[in-house]
Design an enzyme around this catalytic site. Structure first.
Site, mmCIF file in Angstrom:
data_model
loop_
_atom_site.group_PDB
_atom_site.id
_atom_site.type_symbol
_atom_site.label_atom_id
_atom_site.label_comp_id
_atom_site.label_asym_id
_atom_site.label_seq_id
_atom_site.Cartn_x
_atom_site.Cartn_y
_atom_site.Cartn_z
ATOM 1 N N ARG A 1 44.269 42.734 34.535
ATOM 2 C CA ARG A 1 43.327 42.894 35.647
ATOM 3 C C ARG A 1 43.751 43.894 36.716
ATOM 4 N NH1 ARG A 1 41.144 37.115 37.893
ATOM 5 N NH2 ARG A 1 43.069 37.073 38.717
ATOM 6 N N LYS B 1 40.016 42.573 42.347
ATOM 7 C CA LYS B 1 40.782 41.673 43.223
ATOM 8 C C LYS B 1 41.194 42.774 44.258
ATOM 9 C CE LYS B 1 43.580 37.905 42.666
ATOM 10 N NZ LYS B 1 42.617 36.653 43.333
ATOM 11 N N GLU C 1 29.735 33.448 42.610
ATOM 12 C CA GLU C 1 30.960 32.752 42.506
ATOM 13 C C GLU C 1 31.331 32.205 43.966
ATOM 14 O OE1 GLU C 1 34.644 34.553 41.891
ATOM 15 O OE2 GLU C 1 34.042 36.568 42.584
HETATM 16 C C1 PLP Z 1 37.081 35.569 44.163
HETATM 17 C C2 PLP Z 1 38.007 34.955 43.269
HETATM 18 N N1 PLP Z 1 37.233 34.504 41.982
HETATM 19 C C3 PLP Z 1 37.872 33.824 41.105
HETATM 20 C C4 PLP Z 1 39.040 33.734 41.099
HETATM 21 C C5 PLP Z 1 39.878 32.912 40.067
HETATM 22 O O1 PLP Z 1 40.702 33.882 39.220
HETATM 23 P P1 PLP Z 1 41.854 33.277 38.359
HETATM 24 O O2 PLP Z 1 41.412 32.234 37.581
HETATM 25 O O3 PLP Z 1 42.353 34.381 37.635
HETATM 26 O O4 PLP Z 1 42.766 32.720 39.545
HETATM 27 C C6 PLP Z 1 39.981 33.705 42.336
HETATM 28 C C7 PLP Z 1 41.237 33.727 42.371
HETATM 29 O O5 PLP Z 1 42.086 34.002 41.978
HETATM 30 C C8 PLP Z 1 39.306 34.618 43.331
HETATM 31 O O6 PLP Z 1 39.905 34.861 44.296
#
Ligand code: PLP
Length: 344
Positions: free
Chosen positions: A80, A183, A219
Site C-alpha cells: 500500500r 494514505k 468510510e
Molecule cells: C481513512 C482510513 N481508512 C481505513 C483505515 C484502516 O486501514 P487499515 O485496516 O489498513 O489500518 C485507516 C487506518 O489506518 C484509515 O486511516
C-alpha cells in the site's frame, strides 16, 4: 525508562527509543541507520512542509502467547505504501527494505513491546517524506523513509464497547478521482476540525459519504465501514476509500466463519437495514456503533435522521465474534491458517 503500565496504555505518540531511517538520493536507498535523537533535521523549503508530500502506514507487532514476535501482514502495508508513493511521484521503498526496517524498529525498541496478555501491542508507523527543497509543483527523487513505533493499548480493555458516529452534511473527506484511496497525510488534515467538532458533541466517529453524489457510504475519517445484515458482511465499494488491511482480513475471517461477503455501493438508506454497523482499522480493529446520526450541518444541533443498532455501549454478536477471532490470530492463540503473521 519509566515503568509502563500495560493495562492503561492508550493510543498515543509514546516516545520510544529508536527510529530507523533510510534516505533516497542519487537513485538509491541508503542502508538503514538507527537514530536515538527522536528528531529530523530538514531544509525549511522541503516539499513535505509546504506541499504535504508525505505518506505513511500503520501496522502492529504482537508478543504472542508462545513468546514469538509477529508483525501482522506487513507485506500488505509495504504494497500500500508503494502504491501511495507512486501516486505522489515519490521514490518507492521495496518490500524487503520496508519489512526489514519495521523488524529493526521493533527489535531496537523491544523493551517497549507489550507482553502477551494485556491486549496491548506495538504500533509501527512507517513514514515517507519528500525532503527536496523546492518551490515547483513537481516530484523530485529525494526522500526520507523513517520507521518509528509506540506501544498502544487495546483501547477497549477486555470488553468491546459501542459508540456513536455522525454523518456530517457539510464536510467531505475526498474528492471524486482524488486522493481518498491513498494514505497521504493531506487526507487526514481535512478531518481534524470536523473530528474536533464531532468529539465535542459526543460522537467518536465521522462517517463520510461519497462526495460526488452524497448517496453512498464511503468510510470513516480513520477507518473503513462494514455492516452486518443477517449472515452477510457488507462493505462499501468505492474509489475514494482507503483499502483497509483490517477490512480485507475481516472479509476473509467472515468467509471462514461461514458468512457471505458483499463489497458494493451502500446507499445511505440501507444504513437502516443493518443489524450491526462498525468501523475497522489497525488501531482498534473494530469500532462497533450504537447509532449513526445524520447532521445537515455538523456545527448545528439539528439531527435529520438516526440509525440505531443497539443500546449505547452494547455490541452485536457478529462484531464480537469477528473481533475475537482476529485478535486471537494476532495473539497466536489460534491457528494462523492464512499465514498473516510475519515472525521476527
Ligand atoms: C481513512 C482510513 N481508512 C481505513 C483505515 C484502516 O486501514 P487499515 O485496516 O489498513 O489500518 C485507516 C487506518 O489506518 C484509515 O486511516
Amino acid at each position: 525508562m519509566e515503568q509502563i503500565d500495560w493495562k492503561t496504555l492508550g493510543f498515543d505518540a509514546y516516545r520510544t527509543r529508536t527510529v530507523v531511517i533510510s534516505r533516497f538520493k542519487d537513485g538509491q536507498w541508503s542502508a538503514p541507520e538507527k537514530t536515538e535523537t527522536f528528531s529530523f533535521t530538514m531544509d525549511p523549503f522541503a516539499q513535505v512542509f509546504h506541499y504535504a508530500i508525505s505518506c505513511f502506514e500503520g501496522l502492529k507487532a504482537f508478543r504472542q502467547k508462545d513468546g514469538r514476535i509477529a508483525l501482522f501482514r506487513p507485506d500488505q502495508n509495504a504494497a500500500r505504501l508503494q502504491r501511495t508513493a507512486k501516486y505522489l511521484g515519490m521514490p518507492v521503498p521495496g518490500e524487503d527494505l520496508f519489512i526489514r526496517m519495521c523488524e529493526e524498529c521493533v527489535l531496537e525498541n523491544l523493551v517497549f513491546l507489550p507482553p502477551y496478555g494485556f491486549g496491548a501491542s506495538m504500533y509501527v508507523r512507517p513514514l515517507l517524506m519528500g525532503v527536496h527543497p523546492q518551490m515547483q509543483l513537481t516530484p523530485y527523487p529525494e526522500a526520507v523513509f523513517a520507521v518509528m513505533c509506540a506501544p498502544v493499548g487495546s483501547y477497549y480493555g477486555t470488553q468491546l464497547k459501542s459508540c456513536a458516529a455522525v454523518i456530517p452534511g457539510n464536510y467531505d473527506r475526498a474528492a471524486p478521482k482524488g486522493s481518498g484511496s491513498y494514505k497521504i497525510g493531506a487526507n487526514y488534515a481535512a478531518t481534524f476540525m470536523p473530528y474536533k467538532i464531532a468529539h465535542e458533541q459526543g460522537y467518536t466517529e465521522l462517517l463520510y459519504l461519497n462526495s460526488c453524489t452524497r448517496q453512498y457510504v464511503d468510510e470513516f475519517g480513520s477507518s473503513n465501514f462494514f455492516g452486518i445484515k443477517g449472515n452477510k458482511y457488507v462493505t462499501p465499494l468505492s474509489d475514494s476509500v482507503l483499502p483497509s488491511i483490517t477490512n480485507k482480513t475481516l472479509q476473509q475471517v467472515a468467509l471462514d466463519l461461514g458468512m457471505e461477503v458483499e463489497k458494493r455501493q451502500i446507499p445511505v438508506d440501507e444504513l437502516a437495514g443493518f443489524d450491526e454497523a462498525a468501523g475497522c482499522g489497525t488501531a482498534v480493529v473494530i469500532t462497533p456503533l450504537s447509532h449513526i446520526d445524520i447532521k445537515p450541518v455538523l456545527e448545528e444541533p439539528a439531527v435529520s435522521r438516526v440509525f440505531r443498532y443497539g443500546p449505547d455501549g452494547e455490541v452485536g454478536p457478529v462484531s464480537t465474534k469477528l473481533y475475537k477471532r482476529i485478535r486471537a490470530i494476532q495473539d497466536g492463540e489460534i491457528e494462523d491458517a492464512h499465514g498473516w503473521c510475519h515472525f521476527i
